[in-house]
Design a protein around this motif. Sequence first.
Motif, PDB file in Angstrom:
ATOM      1  N   LEU A  48       0.913  -1.575   0.118  1.00 15.10           N
ATOM      2  CA  LEU A  48       0.214  -0.042   0.061  1.00 15.10           C
ATOM      3  C   LEU A  48       1.108   1.412   0.024  1.00 15.10           C
ATOM      4  O   LEU A  48       0.688   2.208  -0.556  1.00 15.10           O
ATOM      5  N   ILE A  49       1.458   1.022   0.655  1.00 13.55           N
ATOM      6  CA  ILE A  49       3.066   2.311   0.512  1.00 13.55           C
ATOM      7  C   ILE A  49       3.187   2.493  -0.646  1.00 13.55           C
ATOM      8  O   ILE A  49       2.928   3.792  -0.792  1.00 13.55           O
ATOM      9  N   GLY A  50       3.905   1.288  -0.690  1.00 14.52           N
ATOM     10  CA  GLY A  50       4.078   1.493  -2.422  1.00 14.52           C
ATOM     11  C   GLY A  50       3.847   2.656  -3.668  1.00 14.52           C
ATOM     12  O   GLY A  50       3.719   2.743  -4.559  1.00 14.52           O
ATOM     13  N   LEU A  51       2.132   1.972  -3.592  1.00 13.37           N
ATOM     14  CA  LEU A  51       1.249   2.053  -4.430  1.00 13.37           C
ATOM     15  C   LEU A  51       0.899   3.274  -4.225  1.00 13.37           C
ATOM     16  O   LEU A  51       0.872   4.617  -5.022  1.00 13.37           O
ATOM     17  N   ALA A  52       0.887   4.537  -3.021  1.00 13.61           N
ATOM     18  CA  ALA A  52       0.032   6.123  -2.457  1.00 13.61           C
ATOM     19  C   ALA A  52       1.619   6.082  -2.406  1.00 13.61           C
ATOM     20  O   ALA A  52       1.621   7.348  -3.865  1.00 13.61           O
ATOM     21  N   LEU A  53       2.808   5.636  -3.012  1.00 15.66           N
ATOM     22  CA  LEU A  53       4.009   6.691  -3.576  1.00 15.66           C
ATOM     23  C   LEU A  53       4.313   6.548  -4.817  1.00 15.66           C
ATOM     24  O   LEU A  53       4.428   7.756  -5.858  1.00 15.66           O
ATOM     25  N   VAL A  54       3.871   6.136  -5.333  1.00 18.31           N
ATOM     26  CA  VAL A  54       3.702   5.324  -6.614  1.00 18.31           C
ATOM     27  C   VAL A  54       2.489   7.301  -7.537  1.00 18.31           C
ATOM     28  O   VAL A  54       3.006   6.965  -8.514  1.00 18.31           O
ATOM     29  N   LEU A  55       1.386   6.824  -6.787  1.00 21.04           N
ATOM     30  CA  LEU A  55       0.251   7.906  -7.009  1.00 21.04           C
ATOM     31  C   LEU A  55      -0.038   9.225  -6.753  1.00 21.04           C
ATOM     32  O   LEU A  55      -0.687   9.853  -6.746  1.00 21.04           O
ATOM     33  N   HIS A  56       1.571   9.733  -6.016  1.00 22.79           N
ATOM     34  CA  HIS A  56       1.336  10.867  -4.920  1.00 22.79           C
ATOM     35  C   HIS A  56       0.525  11.041  -3.754  1.00 22.79           C
ATOM     36  O   HIS A  56      -0.427  12.239  -3.706  1.00 22.79           O
ATOM     37  N   VAL A  57       0.225  10.073  -2.911  1.00 25.12           N
ATOM     38  CA  VAL A  57      -0.856  10.027  -2.641  1.00 25.12           C
ATOM     39  C   VAL A  57      -0.805  10.454  -0.902  1.00 25.12           C
ATOM     40  O   VAL A  57      -0.100   8.967  -0.537  1.00 25.12           O
ATOM     41  N   GLY A  58      -0.980  11.041  -0.205  1.00 21.21           N
ATOM     42  CA  GLY A  58      -0.248  11.596   1.148  1.00 21.21           C
ATOM     43  C   GLY A  58      -2.061  10.476   2.530  1.00 21.21           C
ATOM     44  O   GLY A  58      -2.151   9.851   1.675  1.00 21.21           O
ATOM     45  N   TYR A  59      -1.045  10.404   3.740  1.00 23.79           N
ATOM     46  CA  TYR A  59      -1.917   9.423   3.837  1.00 23.79           C
ATOM     47  C   TYR A  59      -3.083  10.029   4.360  1.00 23.79           C
ATOM     48  O   TYR A  59      -4.458   9.042   4.699  1.00 23.79           O
ATOM     49  N   SER A  60      -3.245  11.491   4.435  1.00 23.94           N
ATOM     50  CA  SER A  60      -4.629  12.123   4.896  1.00 23.94           C
ATOM     51  C   SER A  60      -5.913  11.536   3.850  1.00 23.94           C
ATOM     52  O   SER A  60      -6.971  10.852   3.743  1.00 23.94           O
ATOM     53  N   GLU A  61      -5.612  12.005   2.528  1.00 21.87           N
ATOM     54  CA  GLU A  61      -5.946  10.755   1.771  1.00 21.87           C
ATOM     55  C   GLU A  61      -6.864   9.616   1.572  1.00 21.87           C
ATOM     56  O   GLU A  61      -7.749   8.783   1.722  1.00 21.87           O
ATOM     57  N   TYR A  62      -5.804   8.714   2.073  1.00 24.36           N
ATOM     58  CA  TYR A  62      -6.027   7.103   2.478  1.00 24.36           C
ATOM     59  C   TYR A  62      -6.735   7.152   3.185  1.00 24.36           C
ATOM     60  O   TYR A  62      -8.143   6.944   2.580  1.00 24.36           O
ATOM     61  N   ILE A  63      -7.033   8.316   4.843  1.00 18.56           N
ATOM     62  CA  ILE A  63      -7.276   7.560   5.616  1.00 18.56           C
ATOM     63  C   ILE A  63      -8.725   7.836   5.285  1.00 18.56           C
ATOM     64  O   ILE A  63      -9.943   7.014   6.058  1.00 18.56           O
ATOM     65  N   ARG A  64      -9.380   9.578   4.619  1.00 19.39           N
ATOM     66  CA  ARG A  64     -10.508   9.673   4.159  1.00 19.39           C
ATOM     67  C   ARG A  64     -11.609   8.850   3.924  1.00 19.39           C
ATOM     68  O   ARG A  64     -12.635   8.325   3.817  1.00 19.39           O
ATOM     69  N   GLY A  65     -10.409   7.765   2.803  1.00 18.96           N
ATOM     70  CA  GLY A  65     -11.433   6.870   1.832  1.00 18.96           C
ATOM     71  C   GLY A  65     -11.568   5.149   2.696  1.00 18.96           C
ATOM     72  O   GLY A  65     -12.230   4.949   2.104  1.00 18.96           O
ATOM     73  N   THR A  66     -10.331   4.921   3.872  1.00 24.64           N
ATOM     74  CA  THR A  66     -10.488   3.842   4.331  1.00 24.64           C
ATOM     75  C   THR A  66     -10.755   3.472   5.688  1.00 24.64           C
ATOM     76  O   THR A  66     -10.887   2.561   6.342  1.00 24.64           O
ATOM     77  N   HIS A  67     -11.682   4.950   6.235  1.00 23.98           N
ATOM     78  CA  HIS A  67     -11.518   4.962   7.695  1.00 23.98           C
ATOM     79  C   HIS A  67     -12.665   3.851   8.380  1.00 23.98           C
ATOM     80  O   HIS A  67     -12.820   3.562   9.625  1.00 23.98           O
ATOM     81  N   TRP A  68     -13.426   3.991   7.051  1.00 26.62           N
ATOM     82  CA  TRP A  68     -14.539   2.571   7.362  1.00 26.62           C
ATOM     83  C   TRP A  68     -14.713   1.285   8.491  1.00 26.62           C
ATOM     84  O   TRP A  68     -14.760   0.659   8.937  1.00 26.62           O
ATOM     85  N   LEU A  69     -13.220   0.866   7.200  1.00 30.04           N
ATOM     86  CA  LEU A  69     -12.251  -0.026   7.751  1.00 30.04           C
ATOM     87  C   LEU A  69     -11.522   0.307   9.338  1.00 30.04           C
ATOM     88  O   LEU A  69     -11.717  -0.816   9.786  1.00 30.04           O
ATOM     89  N   VAL A  70     -11.531   0.955   9.593  1.00 28.68           N
ATOM     90  CA  VAL A  70     -11.283   1.296  10.506  1.00 28.68           C
ATOM     91  C   VAL A  70     -11.916   0.831  11.867  1.00 28.68           C
ATOM     92  O   VAL A  70     -11.564   0.516  13.190  1.00 28.68           O
TER      93      VAL A  70
END
Length: 234
Positions: A48-70
């Motif tokens: 996931l970190i590798g994919l986020a780095l490739v797409l230039h996505v920060g943690y805040s954007e990632y967690i907004r979309g996956t917070h329901w999993l948490v």
Amino acid sequence: MTTTSLAPLLVGLFWSAATIALYCGARWVNRRRPRWWSSPLTLAPLLLIGLALVLHVGYSEYIRGTHWLVTMLGPVTVAFALPIFEQRAVIRRHWPVLLAGVVTGNAIAMLTAWGLATELHLSGVVRLSLLPRSVSTPFAMTVSGDIGGVPDLTAVFVVLTGICGAMLGELLLAWLPLRSPLARGALFGMGAHGAGVAQARRMGQEEGAIASLVMILAGLSNVLAAPLLAMVLR
């Protein structure tokens, strides 16, 4: 629904799907190559970190979309009652040893985490987030929120602790005179929680059952002690 309002939803769906897919893929790899590095707790975050780095996505954007999993980690905590019920005979036979081990393990984990964080001059919020790192994620995030830490940051510390504990667990067993399934399972359950349970299950069914039980008891004791801990730390 406009294109602008639809974009966050699509981003959230993408990262949710990516998280689930990469986790399932990591489990598939782990079943075929059961090593510490192939554990889903290790492999899925790295991918996931590798994919986020490739797409230039920060943690805040990632967690907004996956917070329901948490959020789903909360209801998952209730499911821990089942293994405790299934292992009630083990608890009755060994409750003094299990109680002493869990209390001692929790105390050592918290004191060393707090002491090292203090020596490194980390901020108060980071210290509080680091404190419950040695219990399973649902319990750790609950305790972190209760004592004033950042649950999301605590989850990262929990994963790192599990990975390191799973790596070092077998090395420690080569040096420590632990021969009984009770002792070997307790070492992994207390020192590496979920990742440790997976490692203990590879060693034997009884080791895995003990590791699961110790992990759950450690988490419950942390949750029960959280109000007192919050009063002391604040």
